[in-house]
Design a protein around this motif. Structure first.
Motif, PDB file in Angstrom:
ATOM      1  N   ASN A   1      45.233 -99.870  -6.430  1.00 42.48           N
ATOM      2  CA  ASN A   1      45.420-100.572  -7.697  1.00 42.48           C
ATOM      3  C   ASN A   1      45.577-102.066  -7.450  1.00 42.48           C
ATOM      4  O   ASN A   1      46.089-102.504  -6.420  1.00 42.48           O
ATOM      5  N   ASN A   2      45.173-102.833  -8.432  1.00 46.46           N
ATOM      6  CA  ASN A   2      45.253-104.285  -8.294  1.00 46.46           C
ATOM      7  C   ASN A   2      45.475-104.898  -9.671  1.00 46.46           C
ATOM      8  O   ASN A   2      45.168-104.285 -10.703  1.00 46.46           O
ATOM      9  N   THR A   3      46.007-106.109  -9.694  1.00 41.87           N
ATOM     10  CA  THR A   3      46.167-106.873 -10.933  1.00 41.87           C
ATOM     11  C   THR A   3      45.649-108.278 -10.705  1.00 41.87           C
ATOM     12  O   THR A   3      45.630-108.781  -9.577  1.00 41.87           O
ATOM     13  N   ALA A   4      45.232-108.900 -11.789  1.00 44.68           N
ATOM     14  CA  ALA A   4      44.676-110.253 -11.678  1.00 44.68           C
ATOM     15  C   ALA A   4      45.062-111.074 -12.896  1.00 44.68           C
ATOM     16  O   ALA A   4      45.125-110.552 -14.025  1.00 44.68           O
ATOM     17  N   TRP A   5      45.296-112.366 -12.639  1.00 43.30           N
ATOM     18  CA  TRP A   5      45.558-113.342 -13.691  1.00 43.30           C
ATOM     19  C   TRP A   5      44.496-114.438 -13.611  1.00 43.30           C
ATOM     20  O   TRP A   5      44.104-114.850 -12.524  1.00 43.30           O
TER      21      TRP A   5
ATOM     22  N   PHE B   1      44.371-111.318 -18.272  1.00 42.02           N
ATOM     23  CA  PHE B   1      45.077-110.402 -17.362  1.00 42.02           C
ATOM     24  C   PHE B   1      44.275-109.108 -17.274  1.00 42.02           C
ATOM     25  O   PHE B   1      43.786-108.605 -18.286  1.00 42.02           O
ATOM     26  N   ASP B   2      44.139-108.575 -16.038  1.00 42.56           N
ATOM     27  CA  ASP B   2      43.379-107.348 -15.847  1.00 42.56           C
ATOM     28  C   ASP B   2      44.063-106.428 -14.854  1.00 42.56           C
ATOM     29  O   ASP B   2      44.672-106.882 -13.871  1.00 42.56           O
ATOM     30  N   LEU B   3      43.934-105.140 -15.115  1.00 42.58           N
ATOM     31  CA  LEU B   3      44.333-104.089 -14.174  1.00 42.58           C
ATOM     32  C   LEU B   3      43.067-103.522 -13.555  1.00 42.58           C
ATOM     33  O   LEU B   3      42.168-103.048 -14.266  1.00 42.58           O
TER      34      LEU B   3
ATOM     35  N   SER C   1      40.018-124.153 -13.366  1.00 41.43           N
ATOM     36  CA  SER C   1      40.157-122.705 -13.428  1.00 41.43           C
ATOM     37  C   SER C   1      41.057-122.233 -12.288  1.00 41.43           C
ATOM     38  O   SER C   1      40.984-122.754 -11.165  1.00 41.43           O
ATOM     39  N   TYR C   2      41.904-121.251 -12.610  1.00 42.17           N
ATOM     40  CA  TYR C   2      42.801-120.669 -11.603  1.00 42.17           C
ATOM     41  C   TYR C   2      42.703-119.151 -11.692  1.00 42.17           C
ATOM     42  O   TYR C   2      42.625-118.571 -12.786  1.00 42.17           O
ATOM     43  N   GLN C   3      42.746-118.497 -10.486  1.00 41.17           N
ATOM     44  CA  GLN C   3      42.665-117.041 -10.437  1.00 41.17           C
ATOM     45  C   GLN C   3      43.593-116.527  -9.344  1.00 41.17           C
ATOM     46  O   GLN C   3      43.691-117.130  -8.265  1.00 41.17           O
ATOM     47  N   HIS C   4      44.284-115.430  -9.637  1.00 39.15           N
ATOM     48  CA  HIS C   4      45.207-114.837  -8.667  1.00 39.15           C
ATOM     49  C   HIS C   4      45.101-113.316  -8.731  1.00 39.15           C
ATOM     50  O   HIS C   4      45.112-112.723  -9.823  1.00 39.15           O
ATOM     51  N   PHE C   5      44.978-112.688  -7.553  1.00 40.02           N
ATOM     52  CA  PHE C   5      44.988-111.231  -7.446  1.00 40.02           C
ATOM     53  C   PHE C   5      46.216-110.802  -6.641  1.00 40.02           C
ATOM     54  O   PHE C   5      46.623-111.477  -5.694  1.00 40.02           O
ATOM     55  N   GLU C   6      46.742-109.662  -7.025  1.00 39.00           N
ATOM     56  CA  GLU C   6      47.904-109.126  -6.316  1.00 39.00           C
ATOM     57  C   GLU C   6      47.538-108.722  -4.889  1.00 39.00           C
ATOM     58  O   GLU C   6      48.316-108.918  -3.950  1.00 39.00           O
ATOM     59  N   ARG C   7      46.345-108.162  -4.702  1.00 43.23           N
ATOM     60  CA  ARG C   7      45.910-107.698  -3.385  1.00 43.23           C
ATOM     61  C   ARG C   7      44.493-108.188  -3.118  1.00 43.23           C
ATOM     62  O   ARG C   7      43.704-108.401  -4.045  1.00 43.23           O
ATOM     63  N   ASN C   8      44.208-108.283  -1.841  1.00 43.54           N
ATOM     64  CA  ASN C   8      42.846-108.604  -1.428  1.00 43.54           C
ATOM     65  C   ASN C   8      42.100-107.290  -1.201  1.00 43.54           C
ATOM     66  O   ASN C   8      42.406-106.535  -0.285  1.00 43.54           O
ATOM     67  N   SER C   9      41.114-107.019  -2.048  1.00 45.81           N
ATOM     68  CA  SER C   9      40.372-105.761  -1.946  1.00 45.81           C
ATOM     69  C   SER C   9      38.881-106.012  -1.747  1.00 45.81           C
ATOM     70  O   SER C   9      38.051-105.181  -2.098  1.00 45.81           O
ATOM     71  N   ASN C  10      38.565-107.145  -1.158  1.00 44.53           N
ATOM     72  CA  ASN C  10      37.167-107.517  -0.971  1.00 44.53           C
ATOM     73  C   ASN C  10      36.621-106.959   0.349  1.00 44.53           C
ATOM     74  O   ASN C  10      36.051-107.694   1.174  1.00 44.53           O
ATOM     75  N   PHE C  11      36.823-105.654   0.551  1.00 42.81           N
ATOM     76  CA  PHE C  11      36.364-104.985   1.764  1.00 42.81           C
ATOM     77  C   PHE C  11      35.768-103.642   1.373  1.00 42.81           C
ATOM     78  O   PHE C  11      35.868-103.214   0.209  1.00 42.81           O
TER      79      PHE C  11
END
Length: 673
Positions: free
Chosen positions: A509-513, A499-501, A538-548
């Motif tokens: 702000n964003n969070t990831a699992w 888990f990451d902030l 492997s599985y990954q999930h981000f709260e927001r898309n910030s790839n911009f």
């Protein structure tokens, strides 16, 4: 002249001897022939003795004939003609003639380890229970047929007859050992004295080893340790290798054995015990502590305990060293900021400290280059309709430094703590970074605050060319927890959750699992290599898309959902070689879904609807592959050269990395440990 009567008599005797005809010789009796033949046999004149014994085979006296037959049998046995001797003694035994003599002789005509030889031996023992040779034959026959209790009885009787015969002691010792009568076996070998043959020394090693292993298997760890101490004190030099191996097994038993409720205390006991053993004056005991440390990933402690063994794999692992590298990295993307070209020059110095500690100082210089600035739609670009002029040119390059100080401690609670900085000299101010990793009861724990190095924006940050502020320099703060179990043999199941902030300067702000699973097997390929293979998911999930790269976004890969699965393989050289190679590869299929995202996630105060637009998310899938290589080679006893390479192919981006490293040790090295 007168001749005396005495003289006359003597002369007459002489004349009689010379001139009288010879008298016929007296014919020998059968008894005299038998006696002469036995005398010739005892003198080793076997041919003459055989003639005499044969001459009497038709003698009318049965007793005399049987005695001559027995003599002929002994003669043929002594001549090596065992088959003839066997037929002779078989007839004598059948007739019951002098069985205490003929049975042992008949037994001797059969080859060793034959059934007939053992049966005859037991027949002898019914007549003469103390017959030593029959006891020897019977005892070893029982032993080889795994009738260890009967063998013990025979060897015990032999031991009473010949208490100093080491071959008998060896037979008795192994008979006791196979019955797991460790107490009796240890008493036997300890009473045998210090001057022992090689075979008796080997018996002692085997007895102590099996007794120690039996104690450990029954979770009687203190008993195992006591037996180990006794073995070490009895003979250290001649059994050094055995003592070392058994000492490691004793310590390993503490680590692996016992009830789950006692497991942690036992592991603590093992390391405390190893610490005591490392201070022993006995070389074998010290070696056991050192090799235990090496087995549990503490080569510095091993080297510090055993600093006078140049042949040990971990010799001089406590040496200071320095290294310098040059690394190149390329990450693909669109023509804008998502592309990245990186070159870095890390240098470091490592200083070992007592008790398996070490400090490492590192400095990294990096140069980042993204792409053509004219292609960038970055910062507050959408404020300016029709591409109005920016306030300042966007710097698509960044040169900066990073500093790190890390502390590592080996032992029961191994951990590594590193403290560093984000890029010094980027467009955004620096922030502290850290990494803490440890292993507790088989669980791998990682806590970190690290830089997100996926783009120049996420790594160093940028000044907004259309505004007055800088943004970017993203960090992720969180942790990972992993554990590997071995359900059977060499198969393993590994899992990890993280888990990451995600935080940054003027970045949403964003969070990831993340969740990773892998299942596979590890096999040895000879003495130098090991192979691991299996499957992963492997599985990954981000709260927001910030790839911009507009103001407020972080410029890093952040899918709503990402799933990847496929096979994996790893080929790795084993420790204690003058080279090190670790090649890992995985591949499969990747599916991702990205979420919609606003142009400006930080609610920049603008009114035009167009400028508050939305980046559209999408679904994508395709093949994926990851290949990583690390290789090292000792050029001399103090210089080593290494290389690193990485290729990561995904549906979103591709990344290549290669590096060259040179390391200098201040003490001579024999192998990589």
């Amino acid at each position: 002249m007168r001749i005396s009567l005495k003289t006359t008599v003597i002369c007459n005797i002489i004349l009689f001897l010379f001139y009288c005809p010879a008298l016929p010789a007296k014919e020998l009796t059968d008894g005299e022939i038998l006696a002469a033949a036995w005398n010739q046999f005892n003198e080793g004149k076997l041919t003459e003795a055989a003639k005499g014994f044969l001459q009497l085979q038709l003698a009318p006296n049965m007793e005399l004939r049987q005695n001559a037959r027995m003599g002929l049998g002994y003669t043929r046995l002594k001549q090596g003609k065992k088959e003839i001797a066997q037929s002779i003694f078989s007839l004598l035994v059948k007739d019951g003639y002098q069985l205490p003599k003929t049975l042992p002789a008949l037994m001797e005509t059969y080859p060793e380890d034959t059934k007939e030889r053992a049966l005859i031996a037991r027949r002898i023992l019914k007549i003469d229970p103390g017959h030593e040779f029959a006891l020897i034959v019977s005892a070893w026959d029982h032993y080889h047929n795994k009738n260890y209790a009967a063998a013990e009885l025979d060897f015990t009787r032999l031991s009473a007859i010949s208490p100093h015969d080491q071959d008998i002691q060896i037979g008795l010792g192994y008979s006791l050992l196979h019955q797991k009568k460790f107490k009796e076996a240890i008493g036997l070998i300890e009473d045998s004295g210090r001057q022992q043959s090689e075979k008796l020394t080997e018996l002692r090693k085997n007895v102590y080893r099996e007794a120690i292993l039996s104690s450990l298997a029954q979770n009687r760890f203190s008993d195992g340790k006591e037996l180990f101490d006794r073995l070490a004190l009895l003979d250290n030099n001649r059994s050094q290798e055995t003592i070392t191996n058994l000492g490691v097994q004793v310590l390993d038993g503490y680590v692996r054995g016992g009830k789950k409720s006692d497991a942690w205390n036992l592991k603590s006991d093992a390391w405390n015990l190893a610490d005591d053993m490392g201070r022993s004056s006995l070389i074998g005991v010290k070696r056991a502590a050192a090799y235990f440390y090496k087995k549990y990933n503490a080569p510095i402690m091993a080297s510090q305990v055993l600093d006078d063994d140049p042949d040990a794999c971990f010799a001089n692992a406590d040496s200071p060293w320095t290294d310098a590298s040059v690394d190149f990295r390329y990450r693909s993307g669109d023509p804008g900021l998502s592309r990245l070209n990186e070159i870095s020059f890390p240098v470091s110095a490592t200083i070992p400290l007592p008790s398996g500690q070490q400090l490492t100082f590192s400095h990294v210089y990096k140069r980042l280059d993204s792409s053509d600035p004219s292609a960038f739609r970055a910062g507050s670009y959408y404020w300016y309709q029709n591409g109005s002029q920016s306030k300042a040119a966007l710097d698509n390059q960044s040169n900066f430094h990073q500093l790190w100080l890390s502390y590592k401690k080996e032992g029961l609670y191994p951990f590594n703590v590193a403290i560093g900085t984000s890029p010094i000299g980027g467009d955004v101010g620096i922030t502290p970074l850290f990494n803490i990793d440890t292993t507790v009861n088989g669980f791998e724990i990682d806590i970190h605050r690290s830089a997100v190095d996926e783009s120049i924006l996420s790594y160093a940050g940028l000044d907004d060319p259309y505004g007055d502020d800088a943004w970017g320099r993203v960090t992720k703060t969180g942790g990972k927890l992993g554990h590997t179990i071995v359900p059977w043999r060499n198969w393993w199941l590994s899992g990890r959750i993280g888990f990451d902030l995600y935080r940054g300067e003027n970045v949403t702000n964003n969070t990831a699992w993340t969740v990773d699973l892998a299942f596979g097997q590890t096999r040895e390929l000879g003495k130098k290599w090991e192979l691991s293979y299996g499957v992963y998911s492997s599985y990954q999930h981000f709260e927001r898309n910030s790839n911009f790269f507009t103001f407020g976004h972080g410029g890093y890969y952040s899918p709503d959902h990402m799933i990847s699965t496929g096979p994996l393989i790893r080929i790795k050289s084993r420790p204690c070689l003058d080279f090190y190679i670790d090649l890992q590869a995985s591949g499969g299929w990747m599916w991702e879904q990205t979420a919609d995202a606003p142009f400006y996630p930080e609610q920049i105060p603008i009114s035009e609807k167009e400028y508050n637009g939305i980046y559209q998310g999408n679904d994508d899938n395709g093949p994926t592959a990851l290949i990583q290589l690390e290789a090292w080679k000792l050029l001399t006893h103090k210089f080593a050269i290494g290389t690193r390479a990485k290729m990561n192919l995904t549906s979103e981006y591709n990344e290549w990395q290669i590096g060259l490293n040179l390391k200098y040790y201040f003490k001579k090295q024999k192998n990589f440990w």
